[in-house]
Design a protein around this motif. Sequence first.
Motif, PDB file in Angstrom:
ATOM      1  N   LEU A   1      39.883  50.420  34.312  1.00 49.96           N
ATOM      2  CA  LEU A   1      39.503  49.928  35.675  1.00 49.96           C
ATOM      3  C   LEU A   1      39.675  48.686  36.061  1.00 49.96           C
ATOM      4  O   LEU A   1      40.090  48.443  37.169  1.00 49.96           O
ATOM      5  CB  LEU A   1      37.926  50.700  36.074  1.00 49.96           C
ATOM      6  N   ALA A   2      39.295  47.692  35.215  1.00 52.43           N
ATOM      7  CA  ALA A   2      39.365  46.382  35.337  1.00 52.43           C
ATOM      8  C   ALA A   2      40.850  45.891  35.613  1.00 52.43           C
ATOM      9  O   ALA A   2      41.137  44.957  36.449  1.00 52.43           O
ATOM     10  CB  ALA A   2      38.812  45.596  34.223  1.00 52.43           C
ATOM     11  N   GLU A   3      41.705  46.469  34.636  1.00 52.24           N
ATOM     12  CA  GLU A   3      43.123  46.023  34.687  1.00 52.24           C
ATOM     13  C   GLU A   3      43.570  46.448  35.988  1.00 52.24           C
ATOM     14  O   GLU A   3      44.423  45.863  36.436  1.00 52.24           O
ATOM     15  CB  GLU A   3      43.788  46.555  33.373  1.00 52.24           C
ATOM     16  N   LYS A   4      43.229  47.790  36.358  1.00 50.24           N
ATOM     17  CA  LYS A   4      44.142  48.144  37.736  1.00 50.24           C
ATOM     18  C   LYS A   4      43.575  47.465  38.735  1.00 50.24           C
ATOM     19  O   LYS A   4      44.406  47.132  39.377  1.00 50.24           O
ATOM     20  CB  LYS A   4      43.451  49.782  37.663  1.00 50.24           C
ATOM     21  N   ILE A   5      42.369  47.144  38.880  1.00 53.53           N
ATOM     22  CA  ILE A   5      41.902  46.456  40.243  1.00 53.53           C
ATOM     23  C   ILE A   5      42.376  45.117  40.393  1.00 53.53           C
ATOM     24  O   ILE A   5      42.856  44.640  41.224  1.00 53.53           O
ATOM     25  CB  ILE A   5      40.417  46.483  40.383  1.00 53.53           C
ATOM     26  N   LEU A   6      42.172  44.402  39.124  1.00 53.62           N
ATOM     27  CA  LEU A   6      42.922  42.850  39.114  1.00 53.62           C
ATOM     28  C   LEU A   6      44.324  42.835  39.214  1.00 53.62           C
ATOM     29  O   LEU A   6      44.930  42.015  39.936  1.00 53.62           O
ATOM     30  CB  LEU A   6      42.489  42.240  37.638  1.00 53.62           C
ATOM     31  N   SER A   7      45.303  43.609  38.750  1.00 55.76           N
ATOM     32  CA  SER A   7      46.426  43.993  38.714  1.00 55.76           C
ATOM     33  C   SER A   7      47.004  44.162  40.507  1.00 55.76           C
ATOM     34  O   SER A   7      47.704  43.499  40.889  1.00 55.76           O
ATOM     35  CB  SER A   7      47.171  45.296  38.065  1.00 55.76           C
ATOM     36  N   GLU A   8      46.305  44.897  41.266  1.00 58.23           N
ATOM     37  CA  GLU A   8      46.439  45.219  42.527  1.00 58.23           C
ATOM     38  C   GLU A   8      46.146  43.898  43.332  1.00 58.23           C
ATOM     39  O   GLU A   8      46.759  43.661  44.060  1.00 58.23           O
ATOM     40  CB  GLU A   8      45.362  46.017  43.033  1.00 58.23           C
ATOM     41  N   HIS A   9      45.234  43.133  42.857  1.00 55.88           N
ATOM     42  CA  HIS A   9      44.767  41.979  43.742  1.00 55.88           C
ATOM     43  C   HIS A   9      45.754  40.693  43.236  1.00 55.88           C
ATOM     44  O   HIS A   9      45.722  39.895  43.946  1.00 55.88           O
ATOM     45  CB  HIS A   9      43.396  41.658  43.619  1.00 55.88           C
ATOM     46  N   ALA A  10      46.536  40.740  42.118  1.00 59.74           N
ATOM     47  CA  ALA A  10      47.331  39.703  41.703  1.00 59.74           C
ATOM     48  C   ALA A  10      48.701  40.079  42.279  1.00 59.74           C
ATOM     49  O   ALA A  10      49.649  39.122  42.097  1.00 59.74           O
ATOM     50  CB  ALA A  10      47.243  39.576  40.223  1.00 59.74           C
ATOM     51  N   GLY A  11      49.012  41.478  42.718  1.00 55.60           N
ATOM     52  CA  GLY A  11      50.360  41.757  42.985  1.00 55.60           C
ATOM     53  C   GLY A  11      51.241  41.890  41.852  1.00 55.60           C
ATOM     54  O   GLY A  11      52.444  41.894  42.156  1.00 55.60           O
ATOM     55  N   ARG A  12      50.737  42.120  40.660  1.00 60.76           N
ATOM     56  CA  ARG A  12      51.538  42.008  39.371  1.00 60.76           C
ATOM     57  C   ARG A  12      50.804  42.676  38.247  1.00 60.76           C
ATOM     58  O   ARG A  12      49.723  42.897  38.244  1.00 60.76           O
ATOM     59  CB  ARG A  12      52.113  40.900  38.965  1.00 60.76           C
TER      60      ARG A  12
ATOM     61  N   VAL B   1      41.838  38.427  32.903  1.00 59.80           N
ATOM     62  CA  VAL B   1      41.472  39.979  32.714  1.00 59.80           C
ATOM     63  C   VAL B   1      40.465  40.223  31.398  1.00 59.80           C
ATOM     64  O   VAL B   1      41.180  39.784  30.330  1.00 59.80           O
ATOM     65  CB  VAL B   1      42.910  40.626  32.621  1.00 59.80           C
ATOM     66  N   PRO B   2      39.541  40.815  31.667  1.00 54.21           N
ATOM     67  CA  PRO B   2      38.744  40.821  30.438  1.00 54.21           C
ATOM     68  C   PRO B   2      39.195  42.347  29.751  1.00 54.21           C
ATOM     69  O   PRO B   2      39.580  43.076  30.189  1.00 54.21           O
ATOM     70  CB  PRO B   2      37.369  41.190  30.980  1.00 54.21           C
ATOM     71  N   GLU B   3      38.763  42.170  28.547  1.00 53.44           N
ATOM     72  CA  GLU B   3      38.990  43.536  27.748  1.00 53.44           C
ATOM     73  C   GLU B   3      37.891  44.487  28.050  1.00 53.44           C
ATOM     74  O   GLU B   3      36.674  43.766  28.478  1.00 53.44           O
ATOM     75  CB  GLU B   3      38.680  43.218  26.036  1.00 53.44           C
ATOM     76  N   THR B   4      37.895  45.687  27.598  1.00 52.36           N
ATOM     77  CA  THR B   4      36.919  46.727  28.493  1.00 52.36           C
ATOM     78  C   THR B   4      36.394  47.141  27.334  1.00 52.36           C
ATOM     79  O   THR B   4      37.262  47.906  26.315  1.00 52.36           O
ATOM     80  CB  THR B   4      37.801  47.649  29.612  1.00 52.36           C
ATOM     81  N   LEU B   5      34.895  47.485  27.238  1.00 54.94           N
ATOM     82  CA  LEU B   5      34.204  48.313  26.327  1.00 54.94           C
ATOM     83  C   LEU B   5      33.988  49.411  27.200  1.00 54.94           C
ATOM     84  O   LEU B   5      33.337  49.392  28.191  1.00 54.94           O
ATOM     85  CB  LEU B   5      32.800  47.587  26.116  1.00 54.94           C
TER      86      LEU B   5
END
Length: 423
Positions: free
Chosen positions: A11-22, A158-162
């Motif tokens: 979820l973290a990677e998905k949301i931050l990717s969308e807001h970075a545009g890459r 982008v944080p690692e996710t637990l």
Amino acid sequence: MGEDAMSPKTLAEKILSEHAGRDLRAGDFAICKVDFTFGQDGTSSIIIDRVREMGIKKLKTKFCMVIDHSAPSPSEGVSRVHKKMRVFGTEFKQPVFDIGCGVCHQVIPESGWILPGDLVLGADSHTCTYGALGVFSTGVGSTDLAVTLAAGKNWFKVPETLKVVLNGKLPRGVYAKDAVLYIIGRIKADGATYNALEFCGSAIDSMDMDGRMTISNMAVEMGAKAGLMPVDAVTVAWLKARGIPASRIRRLAPDKGARYARVLEYDVSRLEPQVSLPHSVDSAVPVGKVKGVKIQEAFIGTCTNGRLSDLRAAAAVLKKRSAAPGVRLIVAPASRDIYLRALKEGIIGDLVSAGAAVVVAGCGPCVGTHNGIPADGEKVISTANRNFKGRMGNPNAFIYLGSPALAAASALEGRIADPRKYL
């Protein structure tokens, strides 16, 4: 990055990717567009100063301020800060939730301004609460917040996710607060530093939004940047009840096969009520180990446990009973809306009849600005998220943490007590 851009994401990677545009992966750095920002009366003064120093005339992201930490004002100095916030809000045409509206982490989700998939920065450490709605939300300093207002974006690693899986069903008399105290006791205060936590499992699936917010709220107590949950029917129903049309609510979930730094599984089906000992949150033990510790104050409220279901749980224990002599029972609803609903349900009447002093919706007793500062050597059972020395305004007091039902049972007995006998 040398990786397929379509490979599965947390979820973290998905949301931050969308807001970075890459495409982003854990460990990447990026500039991301921010959807919403806010400050409260403990942090907004510096935000305002930095905005004025930068000569900003128009804010580049949605912003609001909440007067909740010292509301109503307990001093002349605080009153000056509150006035400064109101003047800034008027000048920049930004909303200010004034005294009595409630705690920032309740009134902002209630407002409908944040939605699943959003990226939110708040000048308050418990901004991670909104992860229960599928929002990547994290706390930052006032200067970082002001920079976001100037640019409409900020930098992120982008944080690692637990992945934290809660299996089973919470037993009677055991609540989301008990579950998260137990988890913090296992992961420890620094066990998830700069990680995102992703909560799932059958216990989360069956939990209402109040309970989910309690868990996401305390992600930062493990050092985490965010405490995220997938968006499901419970999330959708909660948002729709606040006027958000279903068409605007994204069913956000991690991708199958997403890569996690660790996967931690806990079975909560036999969990007992938990109590965190002074002066650390990660010291949680079953109530039986501290049952009988004499208390002078019980506090029910905060951005962790001042919601309607929390007040209901406390009232169920306290109804037709009275707090023990010598115990100060203080209750602070998390928002005006919750206060009004609790009044209509008769919850407030039950609490007051039991001896509770119901104070304005806000943070006062938790942060220790007013409304219940303990004396030297006194012991408090609190439903807050922190029990560090000085947290409630006196470093010479001792704060224990527990659920609203446990705090209510303790108020009845004058000692830390197991709530299950009253349910």
